[in-house]
Motif scaffolding. Structure first.
Motif, PDB file in Angstrom:
ATOM      1  N   ARG A 169       0.860  -1.124  -0.097  1.00 56.64           N
ATOM      2  CA  ARG A 169      -0.047  -0.041  -0.112  1.00 56.64           C
ATOM      3  C   ARG A 169       0.864   1.246  -0.078  1.00 56.64           C
ATOM      4  O   ARG A 169       0.208   2.488  -0.484  1.00 56.64           O
ATOM      5  N   THR A 170       2.121   1.360   0.458  1.00 52.60           N
ATOM      6  CA  THR A 170       2.953   2.286   0.439  1.00 52.60           C
ATOM      7  C   THR A 170       4.254   1.818   0.194  1.00 52.60           C
ATOM      8  O   THR A 170       5.219   1.660   0.902  1.00 52.60           O
ATOM      9  N   PRO A 171       4.549   1.989  -1.285  1.00 55.58           N
ATOM     10  CA  PRO A 171       5.810   1.409  -1.817  1.00 55.58           C
ATOM     11  C   PRO A 171       6.788   2.439  -1.645  1.00 55.58           C
ATOM     12  O   PRO A 171       6.749   3.651  -1.274  1.00 55.58           O
ATOM     13  N   ALA A 172       8.243   1.928  -1.751  1.00 52.80           N
ATOM     14  CA  ALA A 172       9.157   2.750  -1.649  1.00 52.80           C
ATOM     15  C   ALA A 172       9.073   4.059  -2.642  1.00 52.80           C
ATOM     16  O   ALA A 172       8.897   3.813  -3.814  1.00 52.80           O
ATOM     17  N   ARG A 173       9.873   5.076  -2.070  1.00 51.42           N
ATOM     18  CA  ARG A 173       9.720   6.216  -2.681  1.00 51.42           C
ATOM     19  C   ARG A 173      11.059   6.869  -2.501  1.00 51.42           C
ATOM     20  O   ARG A 173      11.363   6.950  -1.344  1.00 51.42           O
ATOM     21  N   ASP A 174      11.650   7.714  -3.292  1.00 56.63           N
ATOM     22  CA  ASP A 174      12.945   8.550  -2.902  1.00 56.63           C
ATOM     23  C   ASP A 174      12.842   9.439  -1.687  1.00 56.63           C
ATOM     24  O   ASP A 174      13.825   9.522  -0.914  1.00 56.63           O
ATOM     25  N   TRP A 175      11.696   9.903  -1.763  1.00 54.76           N
ATOM     26  CA  TRP A 175      11.305  10.936  -0.340  1.00 54.76           C
ATOM     27  C   TRP A 175      11.291  10.567   0.761  1.00 54.76           C
ATOM     28  O   TRP A 175      10.984  11.077   1.752  1.00 54.76           O
ATOM     29  N   ASP A 176      10.912   9.080   1.062  1.00 50.34           N
ATOM     30  CA  ASP A 176      10.581   8.351   1.978  1.00 50.34           C
ATOM     31  C   ASP A 176      11.760   8.896   3.085  1.00 50.34           C
ATOM     32  O   ASP A 176      12.969   8.746   3.080  1.00 50.34           O
ATOM     33  N   GLY A 177      11.246   9.095   4.364  1.00 50.05           N
ATOM     34  CA  GLY A 177      12.235   9.589   5.553  1.00 50.05           C
ATOM     35  C   GLY A 177      11.576  10.389   6.418  1.00 50.05           C
ATOM     36  O   GLY A 177      10.467  10.478   6.660  1.00 50.05           O
ATOM     37  N   GLY A 178      12.510  11.378   6.968  1.00 48.25           N
ATOM     38  CA  GLY A 178      11.989  12.372   7.873  1.00 48.25           C
ATOM     39  C   GLY A 178      11.966  13.695   7.275  1.00 48.25           C
ATOM     40  O   GLY A 178      12.759  14.180   6.779  1.00 48.25           O
ATOM     41  N   HIS A 179      10.782  14.535   7.642  1.00 47.45           N
ATOM     42  CA  HIS A 179      10.792  16.015   7.036  1.00 47.45           C
ATOM     43  C   HIS A 179      10.376  16.736   8.328  1.00 47.45           C
ATOM     44  O   HIS A 179       9.527  16.406   9.313  1.00 47.45           O
ATOM     45  N   LEU A 180      10.873  18.079   8.199  1.00 45.28           N
ATOM     46  CA  LEU A 180      10.402  19.105   9.351  1.00 45.28           C
ATOM     47  C   LEU A 180       9.706  20.126   8.621  1.00 45.28           C
ATOM     48  O   LEU A 180       9.883  20.541   7.489  1.00 45.28           O
ATOM     49  N   TRP A 181       8.527  20.597   8.824  1.00 45.54           N
ATOM     50  CA  TRP A 181       7.672  21.434   8.240  1.00 45.54           C
ATOM     51  C   TRP A 181       7.615  22.806   9.116  1.00 45.54           C
ATOM     52  O   TRP A 181       7.678  22.893  10.435  1.00 45.54           O
ATOM     53  N   LEU A 182       8.111  23.996   8.550  1.00 43.56           N
ATOM     54  CA  LEU A 182       8.222  25.190   9.018  1.00 43.56           C
ATOM     55  C   LEU A 182       7.159  26.395   8.268  1.00 43.56           C
ATOM     56  O   LEU A 182       6.917  26.165   7.130  1.00 43.56           O
ATOM     57  N   ARG A 183       6.837  27.185   9.076  1.00 49.61           N
ATOM     58  CA  ARG A 183       5.952  28.294   8.596  1.00 49.61           C
ATOM     59  C   ARG A 183       4.501  27.596   7.828  1.00 49.61           C
ATOM     60  O   ARG A 183       4.139  28.004   6.745  1.00 49.61           O
ATOM     61  N   ASN A 234       6.952   6.390   5.544  1.00 52.18           N
ATOM     62  CA  ASN A 234       7.703   4.915   5.314  1.00 52.18           C
ATOM     63  C   ASN A 234       8.720   4.814   6.366  1.00 52.18           C
ATOM     64  O   ASN A 234       9.666   4.053   6.254  1.00 52.18           O
ATOM     65  N   THR A 235       8.679   5.567   7.550  1.00 48.79           N
ATOM     66  CA  THR A 235       9.686   5.268   8.367  1.00 48.79           C
ATOM     67  C   THR A 235       9.296   5.663   9.899  1.00 48.79           C
ATOM     68  O   THR A 235       7.918   6.209  10.182  1.00 48.79           O
ATOM     69  N   GLU A 236       9.656   5.193  10.861  1.00 50.73           N
ATOM     70  CA  GLU A 236       9.515   5.121  12.374  1.00 50.73           C
ATOM     71  C   GLU A 236      10.556   6.304  12.870  1.00 50.73           C
ATOM     72  O   GLU A 236      11.648   6.463  12.376  1.00 50.73           O
ATOM     73  N   MET A 237      10.254   7.214  13.404  1.00 52.61           N
ATOM     74  CA  MET A 237      10.719   8.372  13.992  1.00 52.61           C
ATOM     75  C   MET A 237      10.615   8.489  15.597  1.00 52.61           C
ATOM     76  O   MET A 237       9.343   8.396  16.083  1.00 52.61           O
ATOM     77  N   ALA A 238      11.435   8.829  16.542  1.00 50.25           N
ATOM     78  CA  ALA A 238      11.376   9.483  17.933  1.00 50.25           C
ATOM     79  C   ALA A 238      11.955  10.888  17.607  1.00 50.25           C
ATOM     80  O   ALA A 238      13.050  11.053  17.282  1.00 50.25           O
TER      81      ALA A 238
END
Length: 156
Positions: free
Chosen positions: A11-25, A127-131
């Motif tokens: 259901r959630t295939p691998a994509r280049d952008w998979d990982g961690g992201h921070l949103w600002l403003r 597609n990742t786990e973060m703490a």
């Protein structure tokens, strides 16, 4: 921030952008700055998301890449992530991304759609786990985090 390696499912295939992201403003799901600090493809990326021209305001926005570089962080250990947005100054908004105390991306947004007013912040994992530990937002003047993350080799 503590990140596990990205996974994938039917259901959630691998994509280049998979990982961690921070949103600002963050103004809405269509207007924000996105700082990708650990992507599957090993890149760090600064983007501005804005409403798609000629489309209804409730539709998904489009991304404009402001800066990109190769800089893969290791998985399964703690890292210090710092994103800042300042300005407008001279009509420009400056966005920086620092990892473990080192600036890895620095860009200016001077496009007409730049985000000149304060907004929310957020974290996103694809597609990742973060703490996270010691997350702060607001006017930051630099320096060390107020607290230390858990001991190396632990995820909490």
């Amino acid at each position: 921030m503590y990140l596990r390696p990205p996974g994938a499912t039917d259901r959630t295939p691998a994509r280049d952008w998979d990982g961690g992201h921070l949103w600002l403003r963050y103004h809405s799901a269509q207007e924000l700055y996105a700082l990708s600090f650990r992507r599957r493809d090993g890149k760090v990326v600064l983007k501005r998301k804005h409403p798609a021209p000629g489309r209804p305001a409730d539709e998904e926005g489009v991304y404009t890449t402001l800066a990109t570089a190769g800089h893969a962080l290791g998985h399964d250990r703690w890292h210090q992530i710092c994103g800042t947005v300042s300005g407008p100054r001279d009509g420009r908004v400056r966005i920086t991304l620092s990892l473990n105390g080192r600036t890895v991306l620095d860009a200016e947004d001077e496009d007409p759609g730049r985000l000149v007013t304060a907004g929310g912040v957020g974290l996103r994992g694809d597609n990742t786990e973060m703490a996270f530990f010691g997350f702060t937002a607001g006017n930051h003047t630099g320096g060390r985090p107020r607290a230390e993350p858990p001991a190396e080799g632990t995820s909490r």
